[in-house]
Design an enzyme around this catalytic site. Structure first.
Site, PDB file in Angstrom:
ATOM      1  N   THR A   1      -5.897 -11.908   3.617  1.00  0.00           N
ATOM      2  CA  THR A   1      -7.181 -10.486   3.604  1.00  0.00           C
ATOM      3  C   THR A   1      -7.898 -12.014   2.532  1.00  0.00           C
ATOM      4  O   THR A   1      -8.989 -11.738   1.815  1.00  0.00           O
ATOM      5  CB  THR A   1      -6.921 -10.254   1.735  1.00  0.00           C
ATOM      6  OG1 THR A   1      -6.119 -11.776   0.804  1.00  0.00           O
ATOM      7  CG2 THR A   1      -5.949  -9.181   1.320  1.00  0.00           C
TER       8      THR A   1
ATOM      9  N   LYS B   1      -0.587   4.344  -7.658  1.00  0.00           N
ATOM     10  CA  LYS B   1      -1.050   5.774  -8.439  1.00  0.00           C
ATOM     11  C   LYS B   1       0.374   5.805  -9.484  1.00  0.00           C
ATOM     12  O   LYS B   1       0.755   6.828 -10.332  1.00  0.00           O
ATOM     13  CB  LYS B   1      -0.472   6.939  -6.982  1.00  0.00           C
ATOM     14  CG  LYS B   1       0.003   8.613  -7.917  1.00  0.00           C
ATOM     15  CD  LYS B   1      -0.106   9.264  -7.195  1.00  0.00           C
ATOM     16  CE  LYS B   1       0.551  10.415  -7.180  1.00  0.00           C
ATOM     17  NZ  LYS B   1       0.485  11.993  -6.213  1.00  0.00           N
TER      18      LYS B   1
ATOM     19  N   ASP C   1       2.517  14.470   2.365  1.00  0.00           N
ATOM     20  CA  ASP C   1       1.289  15.598   2.461  1.00  0.00           C
ATOM     21  C   ASP C   1       0.756  14.802   4.046  1.00  0.00           C
ATOM     22  O   ASP C   1       0.205  16.411   4.641  1.00  0.00           O
ATOM     23  CB  ASP C   1       0.478  15.900   1.828  1.00  0.00           C
ATOM     24  CG  ASP C   1      -0.099  14.837   1.378  1.00  0.00           C
ATOM     25  OD1 ASP C   1       0.563  13.880   0.642  1.00  0.00           O
ATOM     26  OD2 ASP C   1      -1.442  13.717   1.428  1.00  0.00           O
TER      27      ASP C   1
ATOM     28  N   ASP D   1       0.781  -1.307   0.089  1.00  0.00           N
ATOM     29  CA  ASP D   1      -0.708   0.122  -0.106  1.00  0.00           C
ATOM     30  C   ASP D   1       0.471   0.955  -0.153  1.00  0.00           C
ATOM     31  O   ASP D   1       0.183   2.465   0.447  1.00  0.00           O
ATOM     32  CB  ASP D   1      -0.973   0.413   1.320  1.00  0.00           C
ATOM     33  CG  ASP D   1      -2.090  -1.223   1.058  1.00  0.00           C
ATOM     34  OD1 ASP D   1      -2.178  -1.797  -0.455  1.00  0.00           O
ATOM     35  OD2 ASP D   1      -2.411  -1.918   2.767  1.00  0.00           O
TER      36      ASP D   1
ATOM     37  N   ALA E   1      -4.369  -8.190  -3.862  1.00  0.00           N
ATOM     38  CA  ALA E   1      -3.414  -6.322  -4.116  1.00  0.00           C
ATOM     39  C   ALA E   1      -4.974  -5.283  -4.078  1.00  0.00           C
ATOM     40  O   ALA E   1      -6.134  -5.645  -4.422  1.00  0.00           O
ATOM     41  CB  ALA E   1      -2.863  -6.204  -5.111  1.00  0.00           C
ATOM     42  N   GLY E   2      -4.672  -4.120  -3.883  1.00  0.00           N
ATOM     43  CA  GLY E   2      -5.036  -3.294  -3.664  1.00  0.00           C
ATOM     44  C   GLY E   2      -4.253  -1.954  -4.550  1.00  0.00           C
ATOM     45  O   GLY E   2      -3.974  -1.102  -3.944  1.00  0.00           O
TER      46      GLY E   2
ATOM     47  N   GLY F   1      -0.575  14.100  -2.688  1.00  0.00           N
ATOM     48  CA  GLY F   1      -1.678  14.110  -2.672  1.00  0.00           C
ATOM     49  C   GLY F   1      -1.580  12.836  -3.618  1.00  0.00           C
ATOM     50  O   GLY F   1      -1.269  11.927  -4.567  1.00  0.00           O
TER      51      GLY F   1
HETATM   52  P1  GDP Z   1      -0.264   0.320  -3.435  1.00  0.00           P
HETATM   53  O1  GDP Z   1      -1.604  -0.776  -3.658  1.00  0.00           O
HETATM   54  O2  GDP Z   1       0.988   0.379  -3.257  1.00  0.00           O
HETATM   55  O3  GDP Z   1      -1.300   1.072  -4.913  1.00  0.00           O
HETATM   56  O4  GDP Z   1      -1.428   1.048  -2.811  1.00  0.00           O
HETATM   57  P2  GDP Z   1      -2.723   1.188  -2.255  1.00  0.00           P
HETATM   58  O5  GDP Z   1      -4.024   2.596  -3.556  1.00  0.00           O
HETATM   59  O6  GDP Z   1      -3.299   0.817  -1.813  1.00  0.00           O
HETATM   60  O7  GDP Z   1      -3.360   2.934  -0.962  1.00  0.00           O
HETATM   61  C1  GDP Z   1      -2.083   4.107  -1.168  1.00  0.00           C
HETATM   62  C2  GDP Z   1      -3.511   4.677  -0.529  1.00  0.00           C
HETATM   63  O8  GDP Z   1      -2.913   6.507  -1.115  1.00  0.00           O
HETATM   64  C3  GDP Z   1      -4.350   5.411  -2.001  1.00  0.00           C
HETATM   65  O9  GDP Z   1      -5.397   5.920  -1.400  1.00  0.00           O
HETATM   66  C4  GDP Z   1      -4.031   6.650  -3.533  1.00  0.00           C
HETATM   67  O10 GDP Z   1      -4.523   7.195  -3.283  1.00  0.00           O
HETATM   68  C5  GDP Z   1      -3.335   7.073  -1.665  1.00  0.00           C
HETATM   69  N1  GDP Z   1      -2.011   8.023  -2.267  1.00  0.00           N
HETATM   70  C6  GDP Z   1      -0.755   7.685  -3.371  1.00  0.00           C
HETATM   71  N2  GDP Z   1      -0.483   8.242  -2.762  1.00  0.00           N
HETATM   72  C7  GDP Z   1      -0.621   9.508  -1.794  1.00  0.00           C
HETATM   73  C8  GDP Z   1      -0.101  10.245  -1.764  1.00  0.00           C
HETATM   74  O11 GDP Z   1       1.063  11.220  -2.159  1.00  0.00           O
HETATM   75  N3  GDP Z   1      -0.606  11.762  -0.665  1.00  0.00           N
HETATM   76  C9  GDP Z   1      -2.253  11.032  -0.601  1.00  0.00           C
HETATM   77  N4  GDP Z   1      -2.347  11.741   0.702  1.00  0.00           N
HETATM   78  N5  GDP Z   1      -2.478   9.758  -1.189  1.00  0.00           N
HETATM   79  C10 GDP Z   1      -1.946   9.061  -1.422  1.00  0.00           C
HETATM   80  P1  IMO Z   2      -1.125  -3.681  -1.826  1.00  0.00           P
HETATM   81  O1  IMO Z   2      -0.039  -4.982  -3.349  1.00  0.00           O
HETATM   82  C1  IMO Z   2      -0.911  -3.833   2.357  1.00  0.00           C
HETATM   83  C2  IMO Z   2      -1.087  -8.513   3.691  1.00  0.00           C
HETATM   84  C3  IMO Z   2      -2.624  -9.087   4.294  1.00  0.00           C
HETATM   85  C4  IMO Z   2      -1.749 -10.413   5.686  1.00  0.00           C
HETATM   86  C5  IMO Z   2      -0.443 -10.756   4.865  1.00  0.00           C
HETATM   87  C6  IMO Z   2      -1.036 -12.166   3.735  1.00  0.00           C
HETATM   88  O2  IMO Z   2      -2.180  -3.717  -2.903  1.00  0.00           O
HETATM   89  O3  IMO Z   2       0.115  -3.438  -1.533  1.00  0.00           O
HETATM   90  P2  IMO Z   2      -2.918 -12.747   1.875  1.00  0.00           P
HETATM   91  O4  IMO Z   2      -3.861 -12.215   1.396  1.00  0.00           O
HETATM   92  O5  IMO Z   2      -1.458 -11.742   0.783  1.00  0.00           O
HETATM   93  O6  IMO Z   2      -2.620 -14.292   2.151  1.00  0.00           O
HETATM   94  O7  IMO Z   2      -2.028 -11.906   3.347  1.00  0.00           O
HETATM   95  O8  IMO Z   2      -0.136  -9.597   3.607  1.00  0.00           O
HETATM   96  N1  IMO Z   2      -1.761  -8.034   2.196  1.00  0.00           N
HETATM   97  C7  IMO Z   2      -1.616  -6.796   2.113  1.00  0.00           C
HETATM   98  N2  IMO Z   2      -0.951  -5.384   3.012  1.00  0.00           N
HETATM   99  N3  IMO Z   2      -1.204  -4.503   0.462  1.00  0.00           N
HETATM  100  C8  IMO Z   2      -1.793  -5.499   0.219  1.00  0.00           C
HETATM  101  O9  IMO Z   2      -1.570  -5.717  -1.126  1.00  0.00           O
HETATM  102  C9  IMO Z   2      -1.236  -6.616   1.074  1.00  0.00           C
HETATM  103  N4  IMO Z   2      -1.379  -8.098   0.122  1.00  0.00           N
HETATM  104  C10 IMO Z   2      -1.695  -9.071   1.489  1.00  0.00           C
HETATM  105  O10 IMO Z   2      -2.644  -8.136   5.102  1.00  0.00           O
HETATM  106  O11 IMO Z   2      -1.203  -9.736   6.282  1.00  0.00           O
HETATM  107 MG    MG Z   3      -3.340  -1.437  -1.734  1.00  0.00          MG
END
Ligand code: GDP
Ligand code: IMO
Ligand code: MG
Length: 435
Positions: A130, A19, A337, A14, A40-41, A418
């Site tokens: 997850t 982004k 930020d 995350d 993943a999300g 952001g």
């Molecule tokens: P990913 O799994 O690595 O793609 O990250 P996620 O999407 O799960 O989580 C990142 C979160 O932070 C999302 O809600 C993005 O919209 C948000 N985000 C990304 N970059 C920034 C940033 O620079 N500032 C803020 N405030 N939010 C951000």
């Molecule tokens: P992105 O790509 C954050 C975490 C779960 C759990 C552990 C194992 O969005 O960064 P799993 O479902 O793989 O068996 O879970 O890994 N986890 C993540 N945490 N971002 C993710 O993906 C994750 N994918 C799995 O919360 O602790």
């Molecule tokens: Mg994510």
């Protein structure tokens, strides 16, 4: 022959991979996912709309780009089909922009049930999965029992499916957990699975290792998009509280069929602080009002499960470890930020380990072994979200960046202020995109 660049997370996931992949996509021809699955999300934001992707690579919103789902990815046909429908509603031509590896493994409904049973059997020591069936699916892959995309096109598909399902149902019984599922629920899950399989069969299925190597030979530019983060890696993460794939740079070689000599830049992405979702050790965690403030300001709630993310200060020993394992050549710092409201910030520079000060990540980072040692640095205490260029940076932010760069000996080439595409500041000619 071109090389493939990799963008991956250096923390517990995350970090903002979605982004940044979206921001970098106009400079690439192919965006390729190499591991993980719908655990993943990846969030993208532009023109006032937020999009969350789970299995589909984050280049999908750009017309000229091919999005490749590599052999190292595990695909749940149900979630995949849902993602495609959602994107179609946004007028995104997914089928025309995506190819899928014949060797990617398939998540069965019973993989999800197995995940559920396994977690329930662990009680308080559960991983915090997850529950998308990731672990059981990769177990079948390495156990040499799995089903792959290629099997969907095989005459034997139905019999292979039934045999594996039967095995799974026996395994679930073996956990001895009551009420893991009802037969009605399984029937519903299977109906959705078969519908998803039909959708998958219509997509362009390729021998992706040939596809990608040919593309490199033809001078195409490729970016491999990591999922999860380095501290969730099956080998190098905080085992057993990890995911079931190699999330590190080496995973791009095995997950796409790219030789190590064909890897170009390794772009490591991290938040200006740390988050973790699910169980497992987190040395700099702030289980207090400061952590809560980070969670609220950073909107730190899971993109896949909605769970609150645990928050804490930046951890340099952990980041240094991730840079080493990945061979990171440049860094991207996200979410600066979010720290805008603090007068002072803390950064973990060392751990106390058996009474000794160390700056590396030891075998076990549970609280009984390591305690973080912090330095206090000035906060910038001003809104960063409207910044346009590095020349506008407050001094304290520039100092924070310089401090991290000197600790890790790697340049930070991009700073994100952001969630929107536009809130991205390029600091260096090495950033792969023009300022
Ligand atoms: P990913 O799994 O690595 O793609 O990250 P996620 O999407 O799960 O989580 C990142 C979160 O932070 C999302 O809600 C993005 O919209 C948000 N985000 C990304 N970059 C920034 C940033 O620079 N500032 C803020 N405030 N939010 C951000
Ligand atoms: P992105 O790509 C954050 C975490 C779960 C759990 C552990 C194992 O969005 O960064 P799993 O479902 O793989 O068996 O879970 O890994 N986890 C993540 N945490 N971002 C993710 O993906 C994750 N994918 C799995 O919360 O602790
Ligand atoms: Mg994510």
């Amino acid at each position: 022959m071109n090389k493939t660049d990799i963008l991956l997370g250096l923390q517990w996931g995350d970090e903002g991979k979605g982004k940044l992949v979206d921001v970098l996509t106009p400079h690439y021809d192919i965006i390729a996912r190499f591991q993980g699955g719908p655990n993943a999300g990846h969030t993208l934001e532009f023109e006032g709309t937020k999009h969350v992707l789970h299995t589909i690579p984050s280049g999908i919103f750009h017309e000229h780009v091919t999005n490749l789902v590599g052999n190292g990815v595990v695909i749940d046909p149900v979630i995949f089909a849902k993602e495609i429908v959602g994107l179609k509603e946004k007028n995104v031509d997914v089928a025309g922009r995506m190819v899928i590896s014949r060797k990617a493994h398939i998540i069965l409904p019973t993989h999800r049930l197995l995940d559920r049973a396994s977690e329930a059997s662990k009680g308080t020591s559960k991983i915090g999965s997850t529950l998308k069936g990731i672990g059981p699916c990769y177990m079948d892959k390495t156990g040499r029992n799995g089903m792959r995309v290629g099997d969907l096109l095989d005459q034997q598909f139905e019999s292979k499916y039934q045999a594996l399902k039967g095995k799974h149902l026996q395994l679930i019984q073996g956990f001895g957990i009551a009420d893991v599922y009802t037969s009605e629920e399984l029937a519903e899950m299977e109906a959705a699975f078969y519908a998803g399989v039909d959708v998958l069969r219509q997509l362009t299925i390729v021998d992706s290792e040939h596809y990608i190597n040919r593309a490199m030979k033809d001078g195409k530019k490729i970016l491999a998009e990591g999922a999860q983060g380095s501290l969730l890696d099956i080998d190098f993460g905080s085992y057993p509280f990890v995911t079931s794939s190699n999330t590190i740079a080496a995973g791009a070689c095995t997950g796409l069929g790219i030789a190590p000599s064909r890897i170009g830049e390794v772009i490591g992405i991290f938040k200006a602080y740390c988050t973790r979702v699910g169980s497992g050790p987190f040395p700099t965690e702030l289980d207090n009002a400061i952590g809560e403030q980070m969670r609220q300001t950073g909107r730190e709630f899971g993109s896949t499960t909605g769970r609150a993310r645990r928050c804490g200060w930046l951890d340099l020993p952990a980041l240094r470890y991730a840079c080493m394992i990945n061979g990171v050549t440049q860094l991207i710092m996200m979410k600066a930020d979010v720290l805008s409201d603090f007068d002072e910030l803390q950064v973990c520079t060392h751990y106390l380990f058996n009474g000794e000060k160390i700056d590396y990540l030891p075998y076990d980072i549970a609280p009984e072994y390591v305690q973080p040692v912090y330095v206090t640095v000035p906060g910038w205490n001003c809104d960063l979200t409207q910044l346009q260029a590095e020349s506008d940076f407050p001094t304290a932010l520039s100092q924070y960046i310089a401090f991290i760069e000197s600790a890790l000996e790697i340049p930070i080439t991009v700073v994100s202020v952001g969630p929107d595409r536009k809130q991205t500041i390029i600091r260096s000619d090495r950033a792969l995109i023009p300022a």
